[in-house]
Design an enzyme around this catalytic site. Sequence first.
Site, PDB file in Angstrom:
ATOM      1  N   VAL A  60       0.799  -1.234   0.000  1.00 41.48           N
ATOM      2  CA  VAL A  60       0.000   0.000   0.000  1.00 41.48           C
ATOM      3  C   VAL A  60       0.827   1.278   0.000  1.00 41.48           C
ATOM      4  O   VAL A  60       0.284   2.357  -0.242  1.00 41.48           O
ATOM      5  CB  VAL A  60      -0.967   0.044   1.205  1.00 41.48           C
ATOM      6  CG1 VAL A  60      -2.042  -1.008   1.073  1.00 41.48           C
ATOM      7  CG2 VAL A  60      -0.215  -0.090   2.519  1.00 41.48           C
ATOM      8  N   TYR A  61       2.124   1.208   0.267  1.00 38.19           N
ATOM      9  CA  TYR A  61       2.917   2.431   0.324  1.00 38.19           C
ATOM     10  C   TYR A  61       3.015   3.038  -1.081  1.00 38.19           C
ATOM     11  O   TYR A  61       3.547   2.433  -2.006  1.00 38.19           O
ATOM     12  CB  TYR A  61       4.316   2.154   0.865  1.00 38.19           C
ATOM     13  CG  TYR A  61       4.359   1.691   2.305  1.00 38.19           C
ATOM     14  CD1 TYR A  61       3.270   1.847   3.155  1.00 38.19           C
ATOM     15  CD2 TYR A  61       5.507   1.095   2.821  1.00 38.19           C
ATOM     16  CE1 TYR A  61       3.319   1.419   4.468  1.00 38.19           C
ATOM     17  CE2 TYR A  61       5.567   0.672   4.140  1.00 38.19           C
ATOM     18  CZ  TYR A  61       4.470   0.831   4.951  1.00 38.19           C
ATOM     19  OH  TYR A  61       4.515   0.403   6.264  1.00 38.19           O
ATOM     20  N   SER A  62       2.494   4.242  -1.224  1.00 34.26           N
ATOM     21  CA  SER A  62       2.437   4.932  -2.510  1.00 34.26           C
ATOM     22  C   SER A  62       1.779   4.053  -3.567  1.00 34.26           C
ATOM     23  O   SER A  62       2.175   4.061  -4.737  1.00 34.26           O
ATOM     24  CB  SER A  62       3.838   5.365  -2.977  1.00 34.26           C
ATOM     25  OG  SER A  62       4.312   6.438  -2.236  1.00 34.26           O
ATOM     26  N   ASP A  63       0.790   3.273  -3.128  1.00 37.26           N
ATOM     27  CA  ASP A  63       0.048   2.431  -4.067  1.00 37.26           C
ATOM     28  C   ASP A  63       0.984   1.539  -4.883  1.00 37.26           C
ATOM     29  O   ASP A  63       0.811   1.359  -6.079  1.00 37.26           O
ATOM     30  CB  ASP A  63      -0.797   3.317  -4.993  1.00 37.26           C
ATOM     31  CG  ASP A  63      -1.859   2.525  -5.750  1.00 37.26           C
ATOM     32  OD1 ASP A  63      -2.258   1.448  -5.269  1.00 37.26           O
ATOM     33  OD2 ASP A  63      -2.277   2.975  -6.831  1.00 37.26           O
ATOM     34  N   GLY A  64       1.989   0.986  -4.212  1.00 38.20           N
ATOM     35  CA  GLY A  64       2.925   0.074  -4.857  1.00 38.20           C
ATOM     36  C   GLY A  64       4.218   0.708  -5.324  1.00 38.20           C
ATOM     37  O   GLY A  64       5.185   0.001  -5.634  1.00 38.20           O
TER      38      GLY A  64
END
Length: 328
Positions: A60-64
């Site tokens: 989920v960090y920066s949407d991948g």
Amino acid sequence: MDYRNLGRSGLKVSRIALGCMSYGDPTRGNHSWVMGEEEGRPFIRKALEAGINFFDTANVYSDGASEEVLGRAIRDFTTREAVVIATKVYGRMRPDANGQGLSRKAIFSEIDASLKRLGTDYVDLYQIHRWDYETPIEETLEALSDVVKAGKARYLGASSMHAWQFMKALGLQRQHGWAPFVSMQNHLNLLYREEEREMLPLCRSEGIGVVPWSPLARGRLTRPWQDEPATARAAADEVGKGFYDKSKSADRAVVDRVGDIAEQRGVPRAQIALAWLLHKNGVTAPLIGATKMAQLDDALAALPLRLSETEIAALEEPYVAHELSGFA
């Protein structure tokens, strides 16, 4: 650099880990304050040069994008086998009904997506980011074990849950012969010590490695007390406000005590706060988030710093019980 086994596993990790949530794409995901790839790569390079081999990220960090940045940096700066890559699964990655959580469908989909973004055939540590109250834990644990059997993950870890939940999961893994959790990534620092009541004793008893997140309480332990947010990131950090805003009156005394000991020692406050965590029995490798090189320097300088029993007692004395946080 000192290295330790992660729990009872044979996996050796550096005494500090670099958390990579800060490196990604500010236009993707929920954190506009993250650094872009060209800004973040020097931190990964410097960590490697300092002997750090443990890098933590999440889908989920920066949407991948964080996984993408880390994967490219590892390929450019070192060899895959020289590092320990940890990522996580649970958070929402797609808008459809199965786009988040710890179902068998979600886990199988997300491990493949993470591997593609990281550009690797396997991750060293695959962690459940939170407890999924909508999926039977047996389904989650069997799916995770199958991921290990498929060679897509070497070890399993968990993060931020109640101690009774973690023990239930460990018991089920043993009962069924499923691949076990070897680590717990939890919320622990001088401003939030509720994990000392049950989770840390459980991890010591069961041989689980502890990898605390937010070891500096979102920067609150690195500077003199301020009633207003000290940085633009702090002002935009609604998660951090939820963790600490309710306990400001009690936390100020702890922050002041860190400052007193840092002044006596002639070192930055961050080094004192990290040294305290490194002294904590059972803690394997705190997760350090760095957006300034001085922050990474402080983390490395904290490794040889030894606090006396008197200093540790002084740091801990002002603490009062806090509401549980970090589970959602």
